[in-house]
Scaffold this motif. Sequence first.
Motif, PDB file in Angstrom:
ATOM      1  N   LEU A 155       1.021  -1.292   0.140  1.00  0.00           N
ATOM      2  CA  LEU A 155       0.357  -0.183   0.000  1.00  0.00           C
ATOM      3  C   LEU A 155       0.639   0.682  -0.436  1.00  0.00           C
ATOM      4  N   ILE A 187       1.028   4.030  -3.020  1.00  0.00           N
ATOM      5  CA  ILE A 187       0.719   5.305  -2.731  1.00  0.00           C
ATOM      6  C   ILE A 187       1.344   5.871  -2.927  1.00  0.00           C
ATOM      7  N   SER A 247      -9.330   6.729  -3.686  1.00  0.00           N
ATOM      8  CA  SER A 247      -9.594   5.540  -2.547  1.00  0.00           C
ATOM      9  C   SER A 247      -8.770   4.553  -3.007  1.00  0.00           C
ATOM     10  N   LEU A 248      -9.211   3.456  -2.563  1.00  0.00           N
ATOM     11  CA  LEU A 248      -8.231   1.587  -2.683  1.00  0.00           C
ATOM     12  C   LEU A 248      -8.590   1.184  -3.887  1.00  0.00           C
ATOM     13  N   VAL A 254      -9.732  -2.997   5.185  1.00  0.00           N
ATOM     14  CA  VAL A 254      -8.112  -1.675   4.834  1.00  0.00           C
ATOM     15  C   VAL A 254      -9.317  -0.648   5.018  1.00  0.00           C
ATOM     16  N   TYR A 306      -9.000   3.612   4.539  1.00  0.00           N
ATOM     17  CA  TYR A 306      -8.700   4.574   3.530  1.00  0.00           C
ATOM     18  C   TYR A 306      -9.289   5.611   3.203  1.00  0.00           C
ATOM     19  N   VAL A 340      -4.104   5.159   6.023  1.00  0.00           N
ATOM     20  CA  VAL A 340      -4.317   3.941   6.189  1.00  0.00           C
ATOM     21  C   VAL A 340      -4.690   2.935   7.119  1.00  0.00           C
TER      22      VAL A 340
END
Length: 109
Positions: free
Chosen positions: A53, A57, A70-71, A89, A91, A102
């Motif tokens: 992640l 990101i 968004s995820l 998760v 987010y 996160v």
Amino acid sequence: MARFQYQKKQNTYRKFLLSVCAFLLIIVLFCQGIESLSSSSIRRQKESLENALNRNITYCYAVEGAYPESLDYLKEHYGLTYDEDRFFVDYKVIGSNILPDVTIIEKGD
């Protein structure tokens, strides 16, 4: 003569009981080992997800100049995959130029 036969039966019973106790001890130790390996594996999966992640990101910010909104965006455009049945998760986007918050939570069975 009967005295020796009784003692022989008693020794056989003790050996059998000792064998059963040893077998049960081995089974208990085996189950504890499996449980330990399982929890270690889940912990490593969570660490791997955190690293993936953060990497995705950061890469998105470097390429596009803004953090992902968004995820699902990370899943679609950057190939993020994880076990959704095992991990939740959270987010939260704070702004396009502020690192998202996160949180990874392990789901119970």
